[in-house]
Design an enzyme around this catalytic site. Structure first.
Site, short mmCIF file in Angstrom:
data_model
loop_
_atom_site.label_atom_id
_atom_site.label_comp_id
_atom_site.label_asym_id
_atom_site.label_seq_id
_atom_site.Cartn_x
_atom_site.Cartn_y
_atom_site.Cartn_z
CG HIS A 181 -2.06 -0.99 1.06
ND1 HIS A 181 -2.09 -2.19 1.76
CD2 HIS A 181 -3.19 -0.98 0.30
CE1 HIS A 181 -3.18 -2.86 1.44
NE2 HIS A 181 -3.86 -2.16 0.55
CG ASP A 222 -5.33 1.99 -0.57
OD1 ASP A 222 -6.31 1.91 0.18
OD2 ASP A 222 -5.00 1.08 -1.36
CG ASP A 331 -8.32 -1.17 -4.21
OD1 ASP A 331 -7.10 -0.91 -4.18
OD2 ASP A 331 -8.99 -1.38 -3.18
#
Length: 465
Positions: A181, A222, A331
């Site tokens: 991430h 994110d 995603d």
């Protein structure tokens, strides 16, 4: 065009001197104050705000991301919310020290990065290579290129300096020490979102506002991800879990962080107030849709629309729903990429899981599912993810947009799933062969042992019955 090219590749030093961040793990009262300052933004599924309470949980006085590092405690940098940094500095781009020259990238790398951007709509776009060519600034350059390609800068009268500053701050608020991430993941999702918005069903229906919204949501979806999941924040009694009442904790934080940067940079300050607030609300609606725990809700609604053929993309709410589904696909599209790219993403996300598990073990917490490196592998995690999460979603997306791209994605996913299955079998065979070899060596050692050798020195499996 000339103006655009001059901004295309950000000087490496612009990023290197930025050491700020967003999430703070010492439950700072200033952090909660900043989040509450954004409390006038409302969106569907938003659960409201409440004052932060200082947690007494012993693990929250430690920034768990540094537990894997060998760096000395005094060299660790506390991450603060961008708004606090802004209070202490109003200099352009956070204030570049005047004595530091702005070194630009090597011309060969700059040229190759521009060359790659000519093929930014190709599904096999290698974001890792592009990140290398841009010296780790893939998110800035990719997003700026796409906004410029769509004519968003001129159409919405965006200030070039404010836009560039916003993108620099967005990229910098992703944690580079997260295996998965991080800003490269955000750039990858943004590129995938662009591919989906180029599909005929969307290309002929999306408004300019939809396109701007979709790209910004992908780039920020994110933002400030801490590298751990929601259950970790809940069981460690983190203040963010309390603030958002254990509901879409990370997604709410990503959204609020994005809103904070929009306001800090004043990117839309020239818009009417209602338009600016609407952008913030719609941005939240898209980002909140990426909450994987609500996957079945969105998938059921999507399937129902397709079964009833009730989608009408001239309807604004239906277009927004499709943007939500497109962002959800973007995603988690890693299993749909070519094997060389998909495998890298699989290894990165699994390592992030395992790092969380290591922290949980160290602090005697219950290890979260999929986070124990002793009992899980990249292969079994990925096969399960494809089977139960990715395949159902992309099958419905292919029903909605039955194109070459959707079939390509399904094809890659089938091949990748088979490849992980083969690797699993190879690892199992190798493990069994090793066990057989060890057992054989033990028996040979027992047979060669002197007669006077104590039975305690002979492996149990070698004793005669």
């Amino acid at each position: 065009g000339c103006v655009y090219l001059s901004w295309l590749i950000v000087p490496a030093v612009i990023i290197s001197w930025l050491t700020r961040g967003a999430i703070s793990y010492d439950s700072s009262d200033q952090t909660a104050l900043y989040i509450r300052m954004l409390g006038d933004v409302r969106v569907r599924s938003q659960v409201g705000f409440e004052p932060e309470r200082r947690s007494s949980h012993p693990y929250l006085c430690i920034d768990f991301r540094t537990l894997h590092s060998n760096s000395e405690p005094e060299r660790r940098i506390q991450r603060l919310l961008s708004f606090q940094r802004y209070l202490h500095s109003s200099r352009l781009l956070r204030g570049i020290p005047q004595q530091i020259p702005l070194h630009i990238l090597d011309e060969d790398y700059t040229g190759q990065a521009r060359c790659m951007l000519e093929k930014v709509g190709h599904w096999n776009f290698d974001i890792f290579l592009f990140d290398k060519f841009t010296n780790g600034n893939s998110l800035i350059n990719l997003t700026f290129h796409l906004l410029n390609q769509y004519g968003m800068v001129e159409l919405f009268q965006l200030d070039m300096v404010k836009l560039w500053r916003f993108l620099v701050m967005v990229q910098e608020d992703y944690h580079s020490d997260n295996p998965y991430h991080n800003a490269v993941h955000a750039a990858d999702v943004t590129q995938a979102m662009y591919c989906y918005m180029q599909e005929p069903m969307l290309a002929k229906s999306l408004t300019s506002f939809d396109i701007l919204l979709g790209l910004l949501a992908a780039a920020t979806h994110d933002l400030d991800h801490p590298g751990v999941n929601q259950p970790f924040l809940i069981k460690t009694d983190h203040y963010l879990a309390t603030l958002y009442r254990n509901t879409s904790v990370l997604e709410n934080h990503h959204w609020k962080s994005a809103v904070g940067l929009l306001r800090e940079t004043g990117l839309f300050s020239h818009w009417p107030a209602e338009d600016s607030l609407n952008m913030e609300r719609e941005l939240g609606s898209l980002i909140l849709a990426t909450d994987i725990s609500r996957q079945n809700d969105y998938l059921s609604r999507f399937r129902q629309h397709l079964d009833q053929e009730s989608l009408c993309l001239s309807n604004g709410s239906h277009r927004h729903f499709i943007l939500q589904m497109a962002l959800k696909c973007a995603d988690i599209c890693n299993p749909c990429r070519p094997w060389e790219l998909s495998k890298q993403w699989s290894e990165k996300v699994t390592e992030e899981f395992f790092q969380q598990g290591d922290v949980e073990k160290k602090h005697k917490l219950e290890v979260s599912p999929l986070c124990d490196r002793e009992i899980n592998s990249v292969g079994n995690i990925q096969i399960g993810f494809m089977t139960y999460v990715a395949e159902p979603l992309f099958a419905e997306w292919a029903r909605f947009s039955d194109t070459r791209l959707s079939q390509t994605m399904l094809g890659h996913m089938r091949l990748n799933k088979a490849s992980w299955g083969s690797l699993q079998q190879e690892q199992t065979l190798t493990s069994e062969e090793a066990e057989t070899s060890n057992a054989s060596t033990s028996r040979e050692g027992a047979a060669a042992a002197p007669r006077g050798t104590s039975s305690k020195e002979i492996p149990q499996g070698s004793r005669e019955s």
